[in-house]
Design a protein around this motif. Structure first.
Motif, PDB file in Angstrom:
ATOM      1  N   PHE A   1      74.437  -9.998 -39.107  1.00  0.00           N
ATOM      2  CA  PHE A   1      73.782  -9.152 -40.100  1.00  0.00           C
ATOM      3  C   PHE A   1      73.416  -9.932 -41.355  1.00  0.00           C
TER       4      PHE A   1
ATOM      5  N   ALA B   1      72.586  -8.384 -30.431  1.00  0.00           N
ATOM      6  CA  ALA B   1      73.862  -8.095 -31.090  1.00  0.00           C
ATOM      7  C   ALA B   1      74.530  -9.360 -31.601  1.00  0.00           C
TER       8      ALA B   1
ATOM      9  N   HIS C   1      72.055  -1.467 -33.711  1.00  0.00           N
ATOM     10  CA  HIS C   1      73.499  -1.368 -33.959  1.00  0.00           C
ATOM     11  C   HIS C   1      74.322  -1.565 -32.689  1.00  0.00           C
ATOM     12  N   ASN C   2      73.705  -2.106 -31.646  1.00  0.00           N
ATOM     13  CA  ASN C   2      74.417  -2.392 -30.397  1.00  0.00           C
ATOM     14  C   ASN C   2      75.213  -1.178 -29.945  1.00  0.00           C
TER      15      ASN C   2
ATOM     16  N   HIS D   1      80.553  -2.208 -42.956  1.00  0.00           N
ATOM     17  CA  HIS D   1      81.144  -3.188 -42.040  1.00  0.00           C
ATOM     18  C   HIS D   1      82.520  -3.646 -42.531  1.00  0.00           C
TER      19      HIS D   1
ATOM     20  N   PRO E   1      80.296  -6.438 -34.872  1.00  0.00           N
ATOM     21  CA  PRO E   1      78.977  -5.968 -34.420  1.00  0.00           C
ATOM     22  C   PRO E   1      78.687  -6.262 -32.949  1.00  0.00           C
TER      23      PRO E   1
ATOM     24  N   TRP F   1      75.441  -1.403 -45.722  1.00  0.00           N
ATOM     25  CA  TRP F   1      76.010  -1.930 -44.485  1.00  0.00           C
ATOM     26  C   TRP F   1      77.069  -2.993 -44.750  1.00  0.00           C
TER      27      TRP F   1
END
Length: 305
Positions: free
Chosen positions: A27, A23, A185-186, A151, A161, A147
């Motif tokens: 990203f 995590a 995606h934790n 986000h 995240p 994404w």
């Protein structure tokens, strides 16, 4: 199956103690240059004046129409049959001149005829639940752009995240397993086969150091979870609410019967958005029941209904 798909499946199967450190990998590294380009485009767009933004949107629409005519057999013939020429698109008001394409129009021709020449991508199917499926391609960078925008919507409400999520997405797996950790995606994904009381029990049994900061999923399922949490002893209920940062509601409109119990039991920091598989439009909720499209994602027009 592609190499990336195999890797994704393996990462999603990692136990939490192995996957949680992932995590911390940003990203920007996971999704690469296209994710970063989309982030920069969003930040630039947020600083533009309305006039400059509208001029940019017009140019994008004109480029899109020209590309469709140049590269896609279906659009070239469709526009010709409708008597439309790209030169008619001189202002945003002229967008009304562009002929509307329906799903039936697209279903009437093979996929190859409605795909750009030499285009490569991922084959997607949408509309199957309505009994009217439609295949189309998404380019390989589509999810990176998606994404970046998702986000941005979530981060405006405090999401990061590194925050752990509990996700309700209708996922079915081994009935003996109520929660499954997904390192991509934790998040802990909820088994749709499990009774909601068992889900709440499994969440409360997580180690105290495992803090659920966000709930994510269908409003109807999150509302069902909220009803189950409401049945907990007052101290447990208060502790869970105090540690929760917010709720991310997708795939359904959060009607009042769902939203009310979510806000009363869980949190008032609720994030809602509208999008679809075709990835043409993405809109974020800016006030209760009010949605605003993201111009860097797609163009939304308002029509009488």
């Amino acid at each position: 199956m592609s190499v990336l798909a195999v890797l994704k499946n393996r990462v999603e199967s990692l136990p939490a103690w192995v996957g949680r450190p992932l995590a911390n990998v940003p990203f920007t590294l996971r999704l690469g240059p296209e994710y970063m380009r989309a982030q920069r485009a969003i930040r630039r767009a947020e600083r533009l004046t309305d006039a400059v933004a509208m001029a940019g949107t017009l140019q994008q629409l004109r480029d899109l129409v020209r590309f469709a005519i140049d590269q896609v057999e279906f659009y070239r013939e469709f526009y010709r049959d409708k008597g439309f020429a790209p030169g008619e698109l001189q202002t945003l008001a002229d967008w009304e001149r562009v002929p509307v394409v329906t799903k039936a129009d697209l279903q009437g021709v093979p996929l190859s005829a409605r795909t750009a020449r030499d285009a490569k991508g991922m084959k997607i199917n949408t509309g199957g639940t309505s009994g009217q499926p439609l295949e189309f391609y998404l380019d390989h960078q589509a999810f990176a752009r998606e994404w970046a925008h998702m986000h941005r919507i979530w981060q405006a409400h405090g999401y990061r995240p590194q925050h752990l999520k509990l996700t309700f997405r209708g996922k079915h797996f081994d009935p003996a397993q109520v929660l499954r950790y997904n390192a991509v995606h934790n998040e802990y994904v909820v088994n749709a086969n499990a009774p909601m009381a068992a889900v709440v029990q499994a969440v409360m049994a997580l180690p105290r150091s495992t803090v659920i900061r966000w709930l994510h999923g269908y409003p109807s399922l999150v509302a069902e979870f909220a009803h189950a949490v409401a049945a907990l002893p007052a101290m447990e209920r208060a502790t869970f609410r105090a540690r929760l940062f917010g709720v991310l509601l997708g795939s359904e409109y959060p009607v009042p019967v769902y939203r009310t119990v979510i806000e009363e039991v869980l949190t008032t920091n609720v994030v809602s958005w509208y999008g679809h598989s075709e990835m043409a439009i993405l809109a974020r909720e800016t006030a209760s029941g009010v949605y605003e499209s993201l111009p860097t994602y797609g163009f939304a027009e308002a029509v009488p209904a």
